[in-house]
Scaffold this motif. Structure first.
Motif, PDB file in Angstrom:
ATOM      1  N   SER A  14       0.831  -1.211   0.000  1.00 45.21           N
ATOM      2  CA  SER A  14       0.000   0.000   0.000  1.00 45.21           C
ATOM      3  C   SER A  14       0.860   1.253   0.000  1.00 45.21           C
ATOM      4  CB  SER A  14      -0.934  -0.006   1.217  1.00 45.21           C
ATOM      5  OG  SER A  14      -0.194  -0.076   2.428  1.00 45.21           O
ATOM      6  N   GLU A  15       2.041   1.194   0.634  1.00 43.68           N
ATOM      7  CA  GLU A  15       2.938   2.357   0.635  1.00 43.68           C
ATOM      8  C   GLU A  15       3.423   2.676  -0.770  1.00 43.68           C
ATOM      9  OE1 GLU A  15       3.168  -0.191   2.695  1.00 43.68           O
ATOM     10  OE2 GLU A  15       2.663   0.732   4.639  1.00 43.68           O
ATOM     11  N   GLN A  16       3.723   1.636  -1.555  1.00 42.84           N
ATOM     12  CA  GLN A  16       4.143   1.870  -2.933  1.00 42.84           C
ATOM     13  C   GLN A  16       3.025   2.479  -3.763  1.00 42.84           C
ATOM     14  OE1 GLN A  16       5.390  -2.083  -3.951  1.00 42.84           O
ATOM     15  NE2 GLN A  16       7.528  -1.722  -3.405  1.00 42.84           N
ATOM     16  N   VAL A  17       1.809   2.034  -3.526  1.00 43.14           N
ATOM     17  CA  VAL A  17       0.662   2.602  -4.254  1.00 43.14           C
ATOM     18  C   VAL A  17       0.477   4.064  -3.886  1.00 43.14           C
ATOM     19  CG1 VAL A  17      -1.831   2.496  -4.571  1.00 43.14           C
ATOM     20  CG2 VAL A  17      -0.494   0.385  -4.479  1.00 43.14           C
ATOM     21  N   LEU A  18       0.455   4.372  -2.607  1.00 46.37           N
ATOM     22  CA  LEU A  18       0.200   5.744  -2.169  1.00 46.37           C
ATOM     23  C   LEU A  18       1.322   6.683  -2.566  1.00 46.37           C
ATOM     24  CD1 LEU A  18      -1.362   5.051   1.351  1.00 46.37           C
ATOM     25  CD2 LEU A  18      -2.529   5.778  -0.729  1.00 46.37           C
TER      26      LEU A  18
END
Length: 450
Positions: A14-18
Motif C-alpha cells: 500500500s505504501e508503494q501505491v500511495l
C-alpha cells in the motif's frame, strides 16, 4: 509466468501505491476507495488491473491500470494522474485477499491495454501532447541556435555588470534595494532565453531576507553566478563535458543521447516540487547491475501533477539514456520491459565521510551542483544543539533545514528507534536530505521520507 516474464501474483504494498499519488488530497481520496464496496467487475493479470467504481452518477467509472508503466486510464473527469479511482483500485489489488482475482481483461479494458502494448511495450507517458515533428531544417536550426546564444551572451554580460555594481556598492545595498530590482534583472534573463540564469538571479534576490548570516550566503551565490557567467562567455575554450554542463545550467536543453543502459532499476524515492508555473517530479533510481544512480525528471503545468509516477521500493526492468554533461546523473526512461517487481533490499552504501568526499569530487566537474545522491549505512538520527544530524562511527552529516521541518524526519526517527539504519538521500553543501530509509529488521521494505 506472464507474457513479460513477471511472476503472477506479485503485488505492491500500500505504501508503494500511495507513493504514486499526485498530492495529499488524492492520497486520502484514493485510500477511501481502496475497499471492495464501490467496486465491481475487478480483475487482474501480471501486467494490468481493472475495475468499475460506483460514483455519483448512474454509470460506474471504468478504470484500468497498466502495471508496466505504471499508467492508467479512467473515464472520470479528474485531471490528476493517477486519479483517485486508479489509486483505490491499486490499493484494493495490493490487499491480495482475493477481492481482485486473476482473469482475462474485459472488452472495455482490452482495447486500451492492447494499444499500450502495440504503442511501445509498456513505455511511460510523461505528459504533454505528442505532435508529429515535421522535417528538420538543419540550417534554420543552426541560425536559431546562434540567435539564442547571442541573446544569452548579452544577458550574461548584463548580469556581470549587475554583480559588479553590487560588490562595488557593498552587499548592504542588496537589502536596501529589495527584491524588485532582482526580479527586474531575472525578467531580462528570461527575455535573453536564459532561464537557468534567471533562476539563479531570483535566488540571489531572496537571500537578503533569509535570516542571520545572509551576507555570507549572498557572496557565495554571487561568486557561483559570476563563475557561470564567465564559463558561458568562455564556452568555446571549455572541455566538452564541462561545456555541456554550462549549457544545461544556463537553461539550454539537450536530448538524452547517451548510450542506452538496460538494468534492473530500483525506485529509491520520488517527490514533487512546485512553483507558480510548474510542478517538477524527481524520481531516483539505482541500477542493481550497473551500480549507477539515475534521476528522472518530469513536469506538469501549475496545479497538475506530472504523469510519470513510479512505485517507490519496486524494481523496474527498464532501459534508460543519460543526458550530456559532466557529473550528470539525469536520465530519460526509454522503455520498460516488464511490470515492477519487489526489491530485495537497499542499494550499497557508505559512510558519512565517504558521502562528503564524493560530493567534493563531483563539484570538480560541476561547481554549481547543489547535491548528489548518496546512500548511508549504519547511521543514527540524533539531535544536537545545532539541529538534527545522521551520525555513524566516522562522523556526522547535518540534515538540511528543509528536511528537518518535514514529517519524514519523524518517520526516520521512528524507523531507527535509536538503532543504526540505512538512509538514501541527497548530500550537498547545505547538509543531507533523507528521502528513503530501510530498517535492519525488514530491509526489503522501503520507507519513503520525502
Amino acid at each position: 509466468m506472464s507474457r513479460t516474464g513477471v511472476r503472477m501474483g506479485v503485488r505492491w504494498t500500500s505504501e508503494q501505491v500511495l507513493a504514486l499519488a499526485p498530492d495529499e488530497t488524492s492520497r486520502v481520496a484514493g485510500g477511501r476507495l481502496g475497499v471492495a464496496g464501490p467496486w465491481s467487475g475487478t480483475g487482474c493479470t501480471g501486467e494490468a488491473v481493472w475495475g468499475q467504481c460506483k460514483g455519483s452518477g448512474s454509470t460506474p467509472y471504468r478504470t484500468v491500470v497498466d502495471l508496466t508503466g505504471p499508467a492508467s486510464t479512467c473515464d472520470c473527469p479528474s485531471r490528476k494522474f493517477p486519479c483517485k479511482h486508479a489509486l483505490g483500485l491499486l490499493l484494493l489489488w495490493a490487499g491480495a485477499d482475493g477481492t481482485v482475482a486473476e482473469g482475462d481483461a474485459p472488452d472495455w479494458a482490452e482495447p486500451w491495454l492492447t494499444g499500450r502494448r502495440e504503442g511501445g511495450g509498456g513505455g511511460v507517458v510523461t505528459g504533454g501532447d505528442a505532435t508529429p515533428a515535421g522535417p528538420a531544417d538543419p540550417e534554420a536550426a543552426r541560425r536559431r541556435a546562434e540567435r539564442r546564444a547571442a541573446r544569452i551572451t548579452a544577458g550574461a554580460e548584463e548580469l556581470e555588470q549587475r554583480l559588479a555594481d553590487l560588490v562595488r556598492g557593498g552587499l548592504a545595498s542588496a537589502e536596501q534595494a529589495g527584491y524588485g530590482l532582482w526580479e527586474e534583472t531575472a525578467a531580462r534573463m528570461v527575455d535573453a532565453q536564459a532561464p537557468g540564469l534567471a533562476g539563479r538571479v531570483r535566488e540571489l534576490g531572496a537571500i537578503p531576507g533569509s535570516g542571520a548570516g545572509w551576507p555570507v550566503r549572498l557572496l557565495e551565490e554571487c561568486a557561483l553566478t559570476h563563475l557561470l557567467d564567465r564559463a558561458w562567455l568562455s564556452l568555446d575554450r571549455l572541455p566538452a563535458p564541462l561545456a555541456a554542463t554550462v549549457r544545461s545550467r544556463v537553461g539550454l536543453t539537450a536530448p538524452a543521447d547517451g548510450p542506452p543502459i538496460r538494468d534492473r532499476w530500483q525506485v529509491l524515492a520520488q517527490y514533487d516540487t512546485a512553483d507558480a508555473k510548474l510542478t517538477a517530479r524527481r524520481a531516483w533510481l539505482h541500477g542493481r547491475e550497473s551500480g549507477r544512480t539515475a534521476l528522472l525528471l518530469s513536469f506538469g503545468a501549475a496545479g497538475r501533477a506530472p504523469q510519470l509516477a513510479l512505485p517507490v521500493g519496486a524494481v523496474l526492468d527498464a532501459t534508460l539514456a543519460a543526458y550530456p554533461g559532466a557529473a550528470q546523473v539525469r536520465a530519460e526512461l526509454r522503455e520498460q520491459h516488464a511490470a515492477p517487481a519487489p526489491a530485495t533490499g537497499p542499494p550499497p552504501g557508505g559512510t558519512t565521510t565517504e558521502a562528503i568526499a564524493a560530493y567534493g569530487r563531483a563539484l570538480r566537474d560541476d561547481p554549481w551542483l547543489d547535491a548528489r545522491p548518496a546512500t548511508l549505512t549504519a547511521v543514527v538520527p540524533t539531535r544536537t544543539q545545532t539541529g538534527w544530524q545522521l551520525q555513524d562511527t566516522e562522523g556526522a552529516l547535518p540534515l538540511t533545514p528543509t528536511s528537518a521541518a518535514r514529517p519524514g524526519l519523524w518517520r526516520l526517527v521512528a524507523l531507527s528507534g535509536g538503532a543504526p539504519v540505512t538512509v538514501f538521500g541527497e548530500c550537498g553543501h547545505q547538509g543531507f536530505t533523507p528521502l528513503a530509509g530501510w530498517s535492519p529488521d525488514d530491509p526489503t521494505e522501503t520507507v519513503p521520507l520525502a
